[in-house]
Scaffold this motif. Structure first.
Motif, short mmCIF file in Angstrom:
data_model
loop_
_atom_site.label_atom_id
_atom_site.label_comp_id
_atom_site.label_asym_id
_atom_site.label_seq_id
_atom_site.Cartn_x
_atom_site.Cartn_y
_atom_site.Cartn_z
N THR B 13 0.83 -1.20 0.00
CA THR B 13 0.00 0.00 0.00
C THR B 13 0.87 1.26 0.00
OG1 THR B 13 -1.57 -1.26 1.31
CG2 THR B 13 -1.95 1.11 1.15
N LEU B 16 2.41 1.69 -3.38
CA LEU B 16 1.43 2.23 -4.34
C LEU B 16 1.29 3.74 -4.16
CD1 LEU B 16 -1.50 -0.36 -4.30
CD2 LEU B 16 -0.22 0.41 -6.30
N GLY B 17 1.12 4.11 -2.89
CA GLY B 17 0.94 5.53 -2.60
C GLY B 17 2.18 6.32 -2.96
N TYR B 18 3.36 5.78 -2.64
CA TYR B 18 4.60 6.53 -2.87
C TYR B 18 4.94 6.62 -4.36
CZ TYR B 18 9.50 7.77 -2.93
OH TYR B 18 10.70 8.38 -3.22
N GLY B 20 3.11 6.28 -6.84
CA GLY B 20 2.11 7.06 -7.58
C GLY B 20 2.39 8.55 -7.50
N SER B 21 3.13 8.97 -6.45
CA SER B 21 3.30 10.40 -6.23
C SER B 21 4.60 10.95 -6.78
CB SER B 21 3.23 10.70 -4.73
OG SER B 21 4.41 10.23 -4.12
#
Lengths: 123, 807
Positions: B13, B16-18, B20-21
């Motif tokens: 998770t 994914l968050g990292y 994506g940014s």
């Protein structure tokens, strides 16, 4: 049932909170909600995933239809995607993974700290 | 097991968050881009979707009302000029923020910051030309001499910045999202930089090429192929104009030695051919209504977001409307209740090059006459995305920056050339436009123009009181004959510019007898003008077509002037085609397709309408013939220019057997006819191939006018293959990538009638319905009504916004 509960809560969070906060803040909130509601792994994953995917697809679809703008197709060309519709699907898939894994992590986290009844007679 | 499961999913998770940014390779961060609440999906909305009725702004003195008409053209009603310009900044930023910033980044040589090392060479070039240096001098000039203009520039910057400060991620222009950067604050300096950038776009020089030609051809042949004045000179200021001033004496120094180097350096990027403009004003004696009519259409490279942004700016004292430049104050080409004005480029070799002789390798001193003068070093810090900052040291002499040296494009170690350019002198172009905006009459116009230095412009003028006028304004060096035509020796003080032509001796005319004034980038004056005038890029066709039409027209209406802006009579073809057909003779054994092409071009009416086939055939045939004729020049290893179309056509017509047509590289002796025949064969071959690959060869299809986004790689943000006529050398100068970037016609009667259009739209957002909505009108020669509005007039409105001061 739990699936639908998480689905609805996720949609509400994305629709009402996401406009004001970036996506990672939404991920944190979905994590916390799953940890609090402990819907179970499967309901958390599918509910959170579909909740975020549907709201993202819904919003991008609404924006596209409402404006009649051909920007999604133009963007698709720049990014190298086949069409704006594909871009919308990709938006949904990304939303699905972000939402699904955030909720699932939350639920798994709750499982960790959940106290296990050691003596069923003492409660 | 639970722990492992949690840790695995949790890390996934986070990943994914990292990921994506952050940007992955050249791609922008994917999630912020696609998040429909903040990403590009938000740019599908148009400006009226998020109209605000009231906005509170700091530093305002009183409320300002802004009315957007149905085309999103803002009409700003302010109580004073400081409020007016603050709101101009805010409103312009609302619609054009990315473009304004990107253009000044380009002007500052900072594109590498956005796109990385591929732009480093471009940035070095921009900085070594000294645009930033010029803008810094401009700010110093304002601080010392014109605090009022500086105050207005700062108000404008404050307006832009208040917009930036409240900008949400959702509203951030899509280009920032794709290129992954954020807007910076605007400053007065950036506005000046933008005006310097315009200079750079419009000013060229061919000193390098002429230095080479002089060496290769010798003076005699050079003057035959490249005469300073054409035979059919139809100048801007009417040829019979009497110069009523005592010229300052100047003569060419004796026994000058030009540097005689082999100049194999790469020339500076030049304004592209086809960058030019038309403007004219007809006096009441020639119009049906008896009112003067003014027309202006600046031709520039056709870009999106459009270079121009339309606005009306009103205070209780005046109302001005027309085309503004996002980033600069006021209206640049427009009109108010009393006067109208328009601009065209007045190129006149404003850039000169001096060879610098350094005392030693440290480059700290250089030779000037008998002395050694000190240089200054300016270190340019170029930030490069993804790499270390690049430091570029530029040596400055009293002439200007040494653009070419051992570190930059100098093939020979000792090649050092300093650039002398009026852009490097403190000047105040911005004030000219502020004063024009409030002008009431011819005197005000002249006073406004006195502040204008560069890029030199032909300012056409008309007033309600019936005056029409033209003035060629810029800061022009007073040159002896041929000064600055070639590279000069910086060690010889006699080569230096000694003084400038006084403003009141710049070519100008007021109410000439012929009843009109006009300019189309041709020679400014006839040979009777007492000062030396030279430039390689003067126009030879549009000006004659324009003046011929204006001379023969009477009872002129606004519609006539609109039609003239759209006129696509191909004068070059009219003059060259009969010569070429004559030289071609009656060819035997033509293939079917060749016979068909010949038939079509013979039957053509000489207008380059979009559906015509004639212009395509002529254009290709001419180009092939021209390339044949000047093959020897093209094959040289050093940069040169080839004789222009006009001179080439004239030679073909008057001396087809001349030795200039003989190619030294072949064993036979060629004449003009040989080249025309060869050109015809090549044309047939190329056009046949083109037709097989691409189909229909009618003019618009062949020409493929494209209005390109400022980032050419963003192809889908461009508008390609616009179906429209015209081309280089025609009044409607719409070629592949250049053309009328703004068309305006104004009739100055009791009530001002005004019409305008530009190839773009008010919005800079590619997703907005106002991004390119003017293009179909523009392509068909149609206009929008540009009449002035009053604050409470009952007219169609898209929305109103009132800006309120903080209570």
């Amino acid at each position: 049932m739990k699936f639908f509960g998480i689905l609805v809560v996720t949609i509400l969070v994305v629709v009402f909170v996401n406009p004001f906060l970036p996506y990672w803040a939404v991920m944190v909130i979905l994590f916390v909600i799953a940890a609090l509601l402990k819907p179970g792994n499967s309901a958390a994953f599918w509910g959170g995933g579909f909740g975020m995917a549907l709201s993202w697809i819904g919003l991008s679809l609404y924006l596209t239809i409402n404006s009649g703008s051909d920007l999604p197709d133009r963007m698709a060309q720049i990014i190298g995607a086949p069409s704006g519709t594909v871009l919308m699907a990709v938006t949904g898939v990304i939303g699905f993974f972000l939402g699904g894994f955030s909720s699932l992590s939350g639920n798994l986290f709750r499982n960790l700290i959940k106290r296990r009844p050691t003596n069923i007679y003492r409660g | 097991m639970k722990y492992i499961g949690f840790i695995f999913v949790f890390l996934l998770t986070l990943a994914l968050g990292y990921f994506g940014s952050i940007p992955l390779g050249p791609a922008p961060p994917i999630v912020p881009l696609l998040d429909p609440n903040h990403g590009f999906w938000q740019q599908t909305k148009s400006e009226d979707d998020f109209a605000e009725e009231e906005i509170t702004l700091e530093n305002l003195t009183s409320p300002v009302k802004v009315t957007y008409d149905e085309n999103l053209i803002p009409h700003v009603f302010a109580k004073n000029e400081e409020d007016l310009y603050r709101i101009q900044g805010y409103v312009t930023a609302q619609h054009r923020l990315w473009q304004m910033e990107f253009q000044t980044m380009a002007a500052a040589g900072r594109i590498s910051e956005i796109v990385g090392p591929i732009a480093l060479d471009l940035d070095r070039m921009t900085r070594r030309k000294g645009l930033g240096y010029g803008a810094e001098l401009g700010i110093n000039f304002l601080q010392e001499k014109d605090p009022e203009t500086l105050r207005f520039l700062e108000a404008y910057a404050d307006g832009v910045n208040q917009y930036i400060d409240q900008l949400s991620d959702a509203r951030l222009p899509v280009e920032y999202k794709i290129l992954n950067y954020k807007p910076e604050h605007w400053t007065a300096y950036k506005s000046l930089l933008l005006l310097k950038y315009m200079s750079d776009m419009l000013v060229g020089d061919k000193d390098l090429e002429f230095s080479n030609l002089r060496k290769i051809l010798g003076e005699e042949l050079l003057n035959k192929l490249y005469p300073d004045f054409p035979i059919d000179n139809d100048p801007i200021i009417e040829a019979d104009h009497v110069w009523d001033f005592q010229p300052i004496p100047i003569s060419k120094p004796d026994s000058l030695n030009y540097p005689n180097d082999e100049l194999v350096i790469e020339p500076l990027p030049q304004p592209e051919e086809g960058t030019g403009s038309n403007n004219w004003a007809v006096s009441g004696s020639k119009t049906k209504s008896g009112n003067p009519i003014l027309a202006n259409d600046p031709h520039l490279s056709l870009n999106l977001p459009s270079l121009w942004y339309s606005m009306q700016l009103s205070t209780p004292e005046y109302s001005v409307k027309g085309a503004t430049l996002p980033g600069a104050l006021g209206v640049i080409s427009g009109f108010n209740e009393n006067v109208a004005w328009g601009v065209t480029n007045a190129t006149k070799d404003a850039r000169d090059w001096y060879k610098i002789t350094f005392q030693d390798n440290s480059r700290s001193t250089y030779k000037y006459g008998d002395e050694w003068r000190k240089t200054e070093f300016r270190v340019e810090e170029i930030k490069v995305k993804g790499e270390e900052t690049f430091l570029d040291t530029v040596v400055y002499t009293h002439y200007g920056p040494v653009v070419y040296d051992r570190t930059f494009r100098g093939e020979r170690q000792d090649a050092n050339f300093a650039l002398k350019w009026t852009v490097h002198e403190g000047s105040n172009e911005q004030r000219t436009f502020l004063m024009l905006n409030r002008s009431k009459n011819h005197n005000d116009y002249n006073a406004a123009l006195d502040n204008f230095t560069a890029p030199a412009q032909n300012f056409a003028f008309a007033s309600k009181s019936g005056d029409v006028a033209m003035r060629v304004q810029g800061k022009f060096a007073l040159k002896w004959p041929e000064q600055g035509k070639f590279f000069m020796d910086g060690a010889d003080p006699r080569m230096e510019w000694q003084q400038y032509i006084p403003n009141d001796q710049n070519p100008s005319t007021l109410n000439p007898e012929r009843g009109f004034v006009s300019s189309a980038n041709q020679h400014p004056v006839a040979q009777s003008y007492p000062y030396y005038v030279f430039d390689n890029s003067y126009e030879h066709y549009r000006n004659r077509r324009l003046n011929n039409r204006l001379r023969e027209m009477n009872n002129i209406t606004v519609e006539d002037m609109q039609a003239l802006q759209f006129d696509d009579y191909y004068l070059h073809a009219a003059e060259a085609l009969p010569v070429m057909l004559g030289l071609l003779g009656e060819p035997s054994e033509l293939s079917d397709i060749a016979a068909k092409f010949l038939e079509e071009v013979k039957g053509w009416d000489l207008y380059a309408d979009p559906n015509q086939k004639g212009p395509t055939i002529f254009y290709l045939w001419w180009n092939e013939t021209y390339n044949q004729i000047w093959k020897d020049l093209s094959n040289l290893e050093v940069p040169v220019v080839r004789p222009n179309n006009y001179q080439t056509t004239l030679l073909m017509k008057t001396e087809p057997e001349s030795s200039v047509f003989d190619l030294k590289s072949t064993s036979v002796t060629e004449n003009a006819s040989d080249h025309v025949k060869k050109g015809f064969e090549e044309m047939v071959e190329k056009l046949e191939k083109w037709t097989e690959d691409e189909g229909d060869y009618s003019w618009a299809n062949y020409k493929r006018t494209t209005i390109q986004h400022l980032v050419p790689q963003f192809k889908s943000f461009s508008v390609a293959n616009v179906y429209t006529g015209g081309g280089r050398g025609m009044l409607n100068a719409t070629s592949e990538r250049h053309g009328a970037s703004w068309r305006m016609v104004v009739e100055l009667g009791e009530e001002i009638k005004a019409y305008g259009v530009y190839p773009g739209g008010q919005s800079g957002n590619p997703g907005s319905k106002y991004y390119s909505n003017f293009i179909p009108l523009w392509a068909n020669g149609k206009y929008l009504d540009f009449a002035l509005r009053k604050e409470d007039q009952d007219l169609p409105v898209l929305f109103n916004t009132t800006f309120n001061p903080v209570k």
